[in-house]
Design a protein around this motif. Sequence first.
Motif, mmCIF file in Angstrom:
data_model
loop_
_atom_site.group_PDB
_atom_site.id
_atom_site.type_symbol
_atom_site.label_atom_id
_atom_site.label_comp_id
_atom_site.label_asym_id
_atom_site.label_seq_id
_atom_site.Cartn_x
_atom_site.Cartn_y
_atom_site.Cartn_z
ATOM 1 N N GLU A 43 0.933 -1.127 -0.062
ATOM 2 C CA GLU A 43 -0.047 -0.085 0.014
ATOM 3 C C GLU A 43 0.833 1.317 0.026
ATOM 4 O O GLU A 43 2.279 1.221 0.173
ATOM 5 N N MET A 44 0.319 2.214 -0.015
ATOM 6 C CA MET A 44 1.184 3.744 -0.002
ATOM 7 C C MET A 44 1.828 4.081 0.943
ATOM 8 O O MET A 44 2.718 4.812 0.949
ATOM 9 N N PHE A 45 1.664 3.303 2.083
ATOM 10 C CA PHE A 45 2.366 3.426 3.394
ATOM 11 C C PHE A 45 3.709 2.831 3.667
ATOM 12 O O PHE A 45 4.362 3.015 4.385
ATOM 13 N N GLY A 46 4.129 1.914 2.542
ATOM 14 C CA GLY A 46 5.162 1.285 2.237
ATOM 15 C C GLY A 46 5.316 0.001 3.063
ATOM 16 O O GLY A 46 4.243 -0.705 3.136
ATOM 17 N N ILE A 47 6.549 -0.533 3.540
ATOM 18 C CA ILE A 47 6.468 -1.973 3.967
ATOM 19 C C ILE A 47 6.248 -2.017 5.357
ATOM 20 O O ILE A 47 6.930 -2.055 6.324
ATOM 21 N N THR A 48 4.914 -1.982 5.833
ATOM 22 C CA THR A 48 4.400 -1.730 7.207
ATOM 23 C C THR A 48 4.374 -3.261 7.873
ATOM 24 O O THR A 48 4.309 -4.163 7.016
ATOM 25 N N GLY A 49 3.985 -2.924 9.142
ATOM 26 C CA GLY A 49 3.683 -4.476 9.492
ATOM 27 C C GLY A 49 2.930 -5.207 9.000
ATOM 28 O O GLY A 49 2.637 -6.509 8.861
ATOM 29 N N TYR A 50 1.516 -4.519 8.646
ATOM 30 C CA TYR A 50 0.526 -5.131 7.822
ATOM 31 C C TYR A 50 0.894 -6.025 6.486
ATOM 32 O O TYR A 50 0.610 -7.003 6.394
ATOM 33 N N VAL A 51 1.561 -5.271 5.882
ATOM 34 C CA VAL A 51 2.232 -5.814 4.855
ATOM 35 C C VAL A 51 3.216 -6.913 4.624
ATOM 36 O O VAL A 51 3.079 -7.960 4.216
ATOM 37 N N ARG A 52 3.890 -6.792 5.865
ATOM 38 C CA ARG A 52 5.000 -7.966 6.073
ATOM 39 C C ARG A 52 3.994 -9.152 6.534
ATOM 40 O O ARG A 52 4.328 -10.099 6.331
ATOM 41 N N GLY A 53 2.993 -8.807 7.389
ATOM 42 C CA GLY A 53 2.111 -9.660 7.845
ATOM 43 C C GLY A 53 1.573 -10.702 6.378
ATOM 44 O O GLY A 53 1.371 -11.764 6.516
ATOM 45 N N VAL A 54 1.105 -10.019 5.382
ATOM 46 C CA VAL A 54 0.644 -10.556 4.396
ATOM 47 C C VAL A 54 1.770 -11.483 3.789
ATOM 48 O O VAL A 54 1.492 -12.816 3.170
ATOM 49 N N ALA A 55 3.168 -10.911 3.502
ATOM 50 C CA ALA A 55 4.090 -11.686 3.340
ATOM 51 C C ALA A 55 4.236 -13.147 3.996
ATOM 52 O O ALA A 55 4.426 -14.270 3.444
ATOM 53 N N ASP A 56 4.149 -12.884 5.450
ATOM 54 C CA ASP A 56 4.141 -13.918 6.157
ATOM 55 C C ASP A 56 3.144 -14.983 6.102
ATOM 56 O O ASP A 56 3.525 -16.124 5.988
ATOM 57 N N MET A 57 1.842 -14.709 5.733
ATOM 58 C CA MET A 57 1.016 -15.343 5.668
ATOM 59 C C MET A 57 1.116 -16.167 4.337
ATOM 60 O O MET A 57 0.766 -17.381 4.122
#
Length: 253
Positions: free
Chosen positions: A42-56
């Motif tokens: 998302e436009m907020f960068g590599i946030t914890g949420y996006v890292r969580g998507v990668a982890d999933m």
Amino acid sequence: MSVKTVDEWIEIDVPGAPAPMSGYLARPDGPGPHPNVLVGFEMFGITGYVRGVADMLAGLGYRALVPDFYHRAGRRIELPADPDGRARGLDLVGGLTRDGVRADVTAAIAELGRRFGDDAPTAMVGLSAGGHIAYYAATQVPLAALVAFYPGWLTGTEIGLGRPEPTVTLTPSIARYDTPVLVLIGAEDHLYPAAERESIARLLAEAGVRNEFVVYPDTPHGFACEERDTYRPAAAEDAWARATALLAEALKG
């Protein structure tokens, strides 16, 4: 069934860039080969949420890499989902260029091949601004599949990726690679009036792209992010079920 995973930050050499590009890599902790999934943030960068998507995704058996597409503007920029963060994010998204994104995606795929010594297939999942990044990438490089969650600004020229012509007009290039596409969007998404949603679906069909275009009733932008008040659990669950089914079909056969 989820598998044990490991994660790390890696550095990726991008031709023409002043410094290496960081990326967050989550992968199964075991011998491969494993298919690759690039994640557009998302436009907020590599946030914890996006890292969580990668982890999933790693837990499902994929090597999930989130390239830092903002690397030319700063290192590992991570913004809060508040008005200041949105303003900065819009500036950063606006500064992305087609040449830069093409180079970043190509370098990321090459780095996975070099690092793991294989030519595993690569798909891409994009979230919001990252959905636009992923859609554009699919017009430029062969991908095994494209999943775009509420991709922003595809039909306009507001951001650099949408110029000189709207990215959606490049859709025939996706057909050239025979990449299957899944678009997931809410009917109440503020970025897309119904007519613009319909134009994307029409262009995909006219170009002969294998696609599924899903519109969730009474659902806003950002419905898959559990950290926001726009989160809609039922839509998010259905969207991820469709996304993971496509990834499994395209990457695992």
